[in-house]
Every structure is written in structure tokens, then in C-alpha cells.
Design a protein around this motif. Structure first.
Motif, PDB file in Angstrom:
ATOM      1  N   ASN A   1       0.849  -1.182   0.000  1.00 40.34           N
ATOM      2  CA  ASN A   1       0.000   0.000   0.000  1.00 40.34           C
ATOM      3  C   ASN A   1       0.895   1.247   0.000  1.00 40.34           C
ATOM      4  O   ASN A   1       1.883   1.321   0.719  1.00 40.34           O
ATOM      5  N   LEU A   2       0.536   2.230  -0.806  1.00 43.95           N
ATOM      6  CA  LEU A   2       1.392   3.401  -0.993  1.00 43.95           C
ATOM      7  C   LEU A   2       1.672   4.141   0.309  1.00 43.95           C
ATOM      8  O   LEU A   2       2.799   4.578   0.537  1.00 43.95           O
TER       9      LEU A   2
ATOM     10  N   LEU B   1       6.276   5.355   4.182  1.00 43.80           N
ATOM     11  CA  LEU B   1       6.895   5.439   5.499  1.00 43.80           C
ATOM     12  C   LEU B   1       8.388   5.119   5.433  1.00 43.80           C
ATOM     13  O   LEU B   1       9.171   5.602   6.239  1.00 43.80           O
ATOM     14  N   PHE B   2       8.769   4.298   4.477  1.00 40.20           N
ATOM     15  CA  PHE B   2      10.157   3.876   4.340  1.00 40.20           C
ATOM     16  C   PHE B   2      10.931   4.732   3.338  1.00 40.20           C
ATOM     17  O   PHE B   2      12.095   4.448   3.057  1.00 40.20           O
TER      18      PHE B   2
ATOM     19  N   ILE C   1      13.730   2.160   1.280  1.00 42.19           N
ATOM     20  CA  ILE C   1      12.507   1.785   0.548  1.00 42.19           C
ATOM     21  C   ILE C   1      12.755   0.556  -0.335  1.00 42.19           C
ATOM     22  O   ILE C   1      11.909  -0.329  -0.432  1.00 42.19           O
ATOM     23  N   TYR C   2      13.948   0.464  -0.941  1.00 39.34           N
ATOM     24  CA  TYR C   2      14.268  -0.713  -1.756  1.00 39.34           C
ATOM     25  C   TYR C   2      14.394  -1.956  -0.885  1.00 39.34           C
ATOM     26  O   TYR C   2      13.936  -3.039  -1.251  1.00 39.34           O
ATOM     27  N   VAL C   3      15.027  -1.803   0.250  1.00 39.32           N
ATOM     28  CA  VAL C   3      15.186  -2.935   1.161  1.00 39.32           C
ATOM     29  C   VAL C   3      13.822  -3.432   1.623  1.00 39.32           C
ATOM     30  O   VAL C   3      13.570  -4.643   1.667  1.00 39.32           O
ATOM     31  N   TYR C   4      12.917  -2.515   1.940  1.00 38.21           N
ATOM     32  CA  TYR C   4      11.572  -2.890   2.379  1.00 38.21           C
ATOM     33  C   TYR C   4      10.820  -3.630   1.277  1.00 38.21           C
ATOM     34  O   TYR C   4      10.265  -4.707   1.511  1.00 38.21           O
ATOM     35  N   ILE C   5      10.804  -3.073   0.083  1.00 44.44           N
ATOM     36  CA  ILE C   5      10.035  -3.672  -1.009  1.00 44.44           C
ATOM     37  C   ILE C   5      10.578  -5.051  -1.380  1.00 44.44           C
ATOM     38  O   ILE C   5       9.817  -6.018  -1.507  1.00 44.44           O
TER      39      ILE C   5
END
Length: 64
Positions: free
Chosen positions: A21-22, A27-28, A40-44
Motif C-alpha cells: 500500500n502506498l 513510510l520507508f 525503501i528498496y530494502v523494504y520492497i
């Protein structure tokens, strides 16, 4: 595949829908990094890898 295993895969799909969800992804979106990669890349990619591994385990173990 039995109904309960299909339900497990449906739950994974719903969790991924919430995880990607956007508002949660944003948040990251910060300047922080882990190992030189933006957070954000690590999270995704962590979320994607986790979902892929759990799906693989369910399909391999319970495929009939």
C-alpha cells in the motif's frame, strides 16, 4: 490443493496488498540506507522475498 491451503495463499495475497500500500511504502521513503541501499528498496524487496518464500513453502509442501 485443499481449501485451507488456498486460504493461506489468499491471506498472503491480502498481506502483500497491505504491505505494498502506498501509504505504508512511503513510510520507508527516507534518506536512511542499509548496506548502501535505500530503505525503501530494502523494504520492497524484503517483502517480496518473504512472500515468495512462504508461497513456495506452501505450494511445495501441500501440493497434491
Amino acid at each position: 490443493m485443499k481449501k485451507r491451503h488456498q486460504q493461506k495463499l489468499l491471506i498472503i495475497t491480502l498481506v502483500l496488498g497491505l504491505g505494498f500500500n502506498l501509504t505504508l511504502v512511503l513510510l520507508f521513503d527516507s534518506a536512511a540506507s542499509i548496506g548502501g541501499f535505500p530503505l525503501i528498496y530494502v523494504y520492497i524487496f524484503s517483502l517480496w522475498l518473504f512472500a515468495s518464500l512462504i508461497t513456495l513453502i506452501i505450494v511445495k509442501r501441500y501440493h497434491e
